[in-house]
Design a protein around this motif. Sequence first.
Motif, PDB file in Angstrom:
ATOM      1  N   SER A  86      -6.295   8.121  -0.820  1.00  0.00           N
ATOM      2  CA  SER A  86      -6.513   6.765  -0.334  1.00  0.00           C
ATOM      3  C   SER A  86      -6.049   6.667   1.113  1.00  0.00           C
ATOM      4  N   MET A 111       0.842  -1.202   0.000  1.00  0.00           N
ATOM      5  CA  MET A 111       0.000   0.000   0.000  1.00  0.00           C
ATOM      6  C   MET A 111       0.874   1.247   0.000  1.00  0.00           C
ATOM      7  N   ILE A 168      -5.448   3.681   4.581  1.00  0.00           N
ATOM      8  CA  ILE A 168      -5.311   2.279   4.980  1.00  0.00           C
ATOM      9  C   ILE A 168      -6.535   1.905   5.793  1.00  0.00           C
ATOM     10  N   GLU A 193      -5.565  -0.937   0.924  1.00  0.00           N
ATOM     11  CA  GLU A 193      -5.638   0.484   0.622  1.00  0.00           C
ATOM     12  C   GLU A 193      -7.027   0.780   0.068  1.00  0.00           C
TER      13      GLU A 193
END
Length: 518
Positions: free
Chosen positions: A460, A423, A462, A452
């Motif tokens: 974006s 990610m 997590i 992600e």
Amino acid sequence: MSLLAPKIARGYSGEACPARFNMARYCLARAAVETPAKTALIVVSDAEAPLAEAEHWSYGALDDAVRRIAAGLFAEGFRPGERLMIRMPNTSDYALLFFGAIAAGLVPLPSSSQLTETEADFLLTDSHAAAVAIAGDMEIHSGKARVIDADMLARLKAHPPLGDYADTEANDPAFLVYTSGTSGKPKGVLHAQRSAWGRQPMYQGWYGIGPDDIVLHAGAFNWTYTLGVGLTDPWANGATTVLYIGPKDVQVWPTLLARTRATLFAAVPTLYRQILKYCDLGLHDLSALRHGLTAGEALSPALLDQWRRATGKNLCEALGMSECSTYVSTGPRMDVRPGSPGRPQPGRCVEVLPVDGGTEPLPVGETGLLAVHRSDPGLMLGYWQRPEEETEVYRGEWFIGGDLASFDEDGYLWYHGRADDVMNAMGYRVSPAEVEAALSDHPDVAEVAVTELHVREDVSIIAAFVVPKDGAKPDAASILAHAETRLAAYKRPREIVFVETLPRTANGKVMRRALAAG
């Protein structure tokens, strides 16, 4: 093959690095002789205070301090090749110790001040570091490693300077940085002395840098982006670099740009977005700024357009990785194509290879794995004590970092994401396995998968998808607090999503992309 061997037809075509090469000497020695009084470093702690009150370092003073630290390290019994971990906030001492260790032939390991004690302990243990330089407010279990505290650092800086920089070879280790590993544990990326030489294609292929430039970088020294763009490259070109060490209020950046008359500003797209959102740029004189530099995460066309309209300045994007820094970029003399990070920098050999194997580059327009020829002097020596992971990234004479891309007919690269699950968080690559391991021992978590999650076209985060244990009440705040004790801030999930089951393949492997798809 030797990276100092004669050029091959389809390899790096830039000038060969000298066989005897020390990265610290390359960055500092020439300017220390030719322009010793010129300002090399300005350290600002208060963006509102007069610039004259900031900490100023000339090239002569910087060269002297680095060689003093190198000599002091020898006097303290350290030897070339030993690792020296740096666990300190961004300060001039961090920069001096990093280059002082390289000047002595030691191998510094820059680490993030955001790391938790457990994360820092792992780096120290995994690297077998002989010493750790630590700030007073940071903790670490040093084990057999010696601790370089404020008193020892003062002794190092007071030592008579080394007569010359270490006579290292171009392929000798210079520094070690850690990045996400496929196993979930961070892996060390070992860079050679030649890595500084390997950055030369960026000078005009990305920056357009010269000795009159003033470079302001918004990142931290544990990141190769900051070490390179914020220190190594400005000093190798005799320019001035500005380091801000005060409170990280987004409002300080346009203030600093105006007050320092910075000509180049380097940051991740997220920070440019925040500046546009929270700052009134019309209140600041940005006339000295030629353009901004951006890397670490993709620059969206919308953000590029918004920045241009607000400032009248361009953003030059670059694509890179910890293993090779940047190798594709848009330079000031190129046309910017919104959505593309640019072309391979002059001299570099970059191709797109088939995902399923083979070493023959794909034709224009076809998507495959982005590959850098292993003759590139900027490419790492290898992964520290991870031969299995190292084997996975080499295919013949090519290094493959896991990025999917294609080239158009004009040689511009178009990025299509990752081939694996790694990610991108604020420009840092983060392994979902590492985050999952940190969350899995929460008492209410039965299963967890991390991915992600795109919340907007250009933003974006997590996200952790959690299957609660039977009878457990879903409590996102508790899980986030648990993550806070185990993970650096940039690795922590921003959202907890509770689910009944995790999607899996027939072989039982979690399908993280299916989670992200909703």
